[in-house]
Design a protein around this motif. Structure first.
Motif, PDB file in Angstrom:
ATOM      1  N   ALA A  79       6.883  -7.836 -14.305  1.00  0.00           N
ATOM      2  CA  ALA A  79       7.310  -7.882 -12.910  1.00  0.00           C
ATOM      3  C   ALA A  79       6.342  -7.086 -12.038  1.00  0.00           C
ATOM      4  O   ALA A  79       5.763  -6.103 -12.475  1.00  0.00           O
ATOM      5  CB  ALA A  79       8.711  -7.319 -12.772  1.00  0.00           C
ATOM      6  N   LEU A  80       6.192  -7.553 -10.787  1.00  0.00           N
ATOM      7  CA  LEU A  80       5.396  -6.790  -9.849  1.00  0.00           C
ATOM      8  C   LEU A  80       6.100  -6.745  -8.509  1.00  0.00           C
ATOM      9  O   LEU A  80       6.867  -7.635  -8.151  1.00  0.00           O
ATOM     10  CB  LEU A  80       3.982  -7.358  -9.712  1.00  0.00           C
ATOM     11  N   THR A  81       5.842  -5.672  -7.784  1.00  0.00           N
ATOM     12  CA  THR A  81       6.442  -5.451  -6.476  1.00  0.00           C
ATOM     13  C   THR A  81       5.378  -4.903  -5.544  1.00  0.00           C
ATOM     14  O   THR A  81       4.689  -3.941  -5.880  1.00  0.00           O
ATOM     15  CB  THR A  81       7.604  -4.434  -6.571  1.00  0.00           C
ATOM     16  N   LEU A  82       5.261  -5.532  -4.382  1.00  0.00           N
ATOM     17  CA  LEU A  82       4.307  -5.093  -3.375  1.00  0.00           C
ATOM     18  C   LEU A  82       5.021  -4.978  -2.032  1.00  0.00           C
ATOM     19  O   LEU A  82       6.031  -5.646  -1.804  1.00  0.00           O
ATOM     20  CB  LEU A  82       3.160  -6.104  -3.246  1.00  0.00           C
ATOM     21  N   LYS A  83       4.491  -4.162  -1.153  1.00  0.00           N
ATOM     22  CA  LYS A  83       5.075  -3.994   0.179  1.00  0.00           C
ATOM     23  C   LYS A  83       4.048  -4.347   1.238  1.00  0.00           C
ATOM     24  O   LYS A  83       2.864  -4.063   1.090  1.00  0.00           O
ATOM     25  CB  LYS A  83       5.529  -2.548   0.382  1.00  0.00           C
ATOM     26  N   ARG A  84       4.526  -4.945   2.318  1.00  0.00           N
ATOM     27  CA  ARG A  84       3.695  -5.239   3.473  1.00  0.00           C
ATOM     28  C   ARG A  84       4.497  -4.890   4.717  1.00  0.00           C
ATOM     29  O   ARG A  84       5.717  -4.997   4.741  1.00  0.00           O
ATOM     30  CB  ARG A  84       3.265  -6.713   3.512  1.00  0.00           C
ATOM     31  N   GLU A  85       3.810  -4.499   5.773  1.00  0.00           N
ATOM     32  CA  GLU A  85       4.472  -4.007   6.981  1.00  0.00           C
ATOM     33  C   GLU A  85       4.913  -5.086   7.951  1.00  0.00           C
ATOM     34  O   GLU A  85       5.781  -4.832   8.786  1.00  0.00           O
ATOM     35  CB  GLU A  85       3.570  -3.002   7.702  1.00  0.00           C
ATOM     36  N   THR A  86       4.321  -6.265   7.882  1.00  0.00           N
ATOM     37  CA  THR A  86       4.678  -7.320   8.829  1.00  0.00           C
ATOM     38  C   THR A  86       5.069  -8.591   8.074  1.00  0.00           C
ATOM     39  O   THR A  86       4.631  -8.797   6.942  1.00  0.00           O
ATOM     40  CB  THR A  86       3.500  -7.656   9.765  1.00  0.00           C
ATOM     41  N   PRO A  87       5.862  -9.448   8.705  1.00  0.00           N
ATOM     42  CA  PRO A  87       6.196 -10.724   8.068  1.00  0.00           C
ATOM     43  C   PRO A  87       4.959 -11.554   7.745  1.00  0.00           C
ATOM     44  O   PRO A  87       4.862 -12.140   6.670  1.00  0.00           O
ATOM     45  CB  PRO A  87       7.076 -11.425   9.101  1.00  0.00           C
ATOM     46  N   ALA A  88       3.991 -11.593   8.653  1.00  0.00           N
ATOM     47  CA  ALA A  88       2.781 -12.384   8.427  1.00  0.00           C
ATOM     48  C   ALA A  88       2.010 -11.874   7.209  1.00  0.00           C
ATOM     49  O   ALA A  88       1.520 -12.671   6.394  1.00  0.00           O
ATOM     50  CB  ALA A  88       1.896 -12.365   9.661  1.00  0.00           C
ATOM     51  N   ALA A  89       1.914 -10.569   7.068  1.00  0.00           N
ATOM     52  CA  ALA A  89       1.205  -9.990   5.925  1.00  0.00           C
ATOM     53  C   ALA A  89       1.959 -10.269   4.624  1.00  0.00           C
ATOM     54  O   ALA A  89       1.345 -10.506   3.580  1.00  0.00           O
ATOM     55  CB  ALA A  89       1.019  -8.490   6.125  1.00  0.00           C
ATOM     56  N   ALA A  90       3.282 -10.250   4.685  1.00  0.00           N
ATOM     57  CA  ALA A  90       4.095 -10.544   3.492  1.00  0.00           C
ATOM     58  C   ALA A  90       3.900 -11.991   3.056  1.00  0.00           C
ATOM     59  O   ALA A  90       3.741 -12.274   1.860  1.00  0.00           O
ATOM     60  CB  ALA A  90       5.566 -10.264   3.775  1.00  0.00           C
ATOM     61  N   ILE A  91       3.889 -12.900   4.008  1.00  0.00           N
ATOM     62  CA  ILE A  91       3.686 -14.322   3.692  1.00  0.00           C
ATOM     63  C   ILE A  91       2.295 -14.532   3.106  1.00  0.00           C
ATOM     64  O   ILE A  91       2.128 -15.231   2.104  1.00  0.00           O
ATOM     65  CB  ILE A  91       3.899 -15.189   4.942  1.00  0.00           C
ATOM     66  N   LYS A  92       1.293 -13.917   3.706  1.00  0.00           N
ATOM     67  CA  LYS A  92      -0.084 -14.066   3.222  1.00  0.00           C
ATOM     68  C   LYS A  92      -0.201 -13.578   1.783  1.00  0.00           C
ATOM     69  O   LYS A  92      -0.773 -14.260   0.934  1.00  0.00           O
ATOM     70  CB  LYS A  92      -1.041 -13.297   4.130  1.00  0.00           C
ATOM     71  N   LYS A  93       0.334 -12.398   1.489  1.00  0.00           N
ATOM     72  CA  LYS A  93       0.243 -11.847   0.137  1.00  0.00           C
ATOM     73  C   LYS A  93       1.028 -12.705  -0.846  1.00  0.00           C
ATOM     74  O   LYS A  93       0.568 -12.958  -1.967  1.00  0.00           O
ATOM     75  CB  LYS A  93       0.723 -10.398   0.111  1.00  0.00           C
ATOM     76  N   ALA A  94       2.199 -13.168  -0.466  1.00  0.00           N
ATOM     77  CA  ALA A  94       3.000 -14.017  -1.355  1.00  0.00           C
ATOM     78  C   ALA A  94       2.256 -15.300  -1.684  1.00  0.00           C
ATOM     79  O   ALA A  94       2.232 -15.744  -2.837  1.00  0.00           O
ATOM     80  CB  ALA A  94       4.348 -14.327  -0.707  1.00  0.00           C
ATOM     81  N   ASP A  95       1.611 -15.898  -0.687  1.00  0.00           N
ATOM     82  CA  ASP A  95       0.810 -17.108  -0.909  1.00  0.00           C
ATOM     83  C   ASP A  95      -0.345 -16.830  -1.870  1.00  0.00           C
ATOM     84  O   ASP A  95      -0.635 -17.628  -2.761  1.00  0.00           O
ATOM     85  CB  ASP A  95       0.271 -17.660   0.406  1.00  0.00           C
ATOM     86  N   GLU A  96      -1.008 -15.680  -1.692  1.00  0.00           N
ATOM     87  CA  GLU A  96      -2.102 -15.301  -2.590  1.00  0.00           C
ATOM     88  C   GLU A  96      -1.603 -15.154  -4.030  1.00  0.00           C
ATOM     89  O   GLU A  96      -2.256 -15.619  -4.968  1.00  0.00           O
ATOM     90  CB  GLU A  96      -2.739 -13.987  -2.131  1.00  0.00           C
TER      91      GLU A  96
END
Length: 62
Positions: A13-30
């Motif tokens: 399992a992995l968990t990452l944090k992002r400060e904005t919705p756009a950054a979260a979507i970008k990282k999830a897509d990656e």
């Protein structure tokens, strides 16, 4: 307050944090592009969404 991206890869399992919705979507897509499975984004209220659901909600609010 951060958005939390979770998923699973060959190491576990992995968990990452992002400060904005756009950054979260970008990282999830990656992550999905790298083969990570079961990718979800948790919002500031603790609700869990698939990447597509989160992106749809974020786009609707913009």
């Amino acid at each position: 307050m951060p958005y939390i991206i979770t998923g699973h890869d060959t190491a576990g399992a992995l968990t990452l944090k992002r400060e904005t919705p756009a950054a979260a979507i970008k990282k999830a897509d990656e992550l999905m592009g790298e083969g990570v499975t079961e990718v979800e984004i948790t919002d500031q209220d603790g609700r869990h969404y698939s990447v597509a659901e989160f992106a749809e909600r974020h786009t609707a609010q913009a």
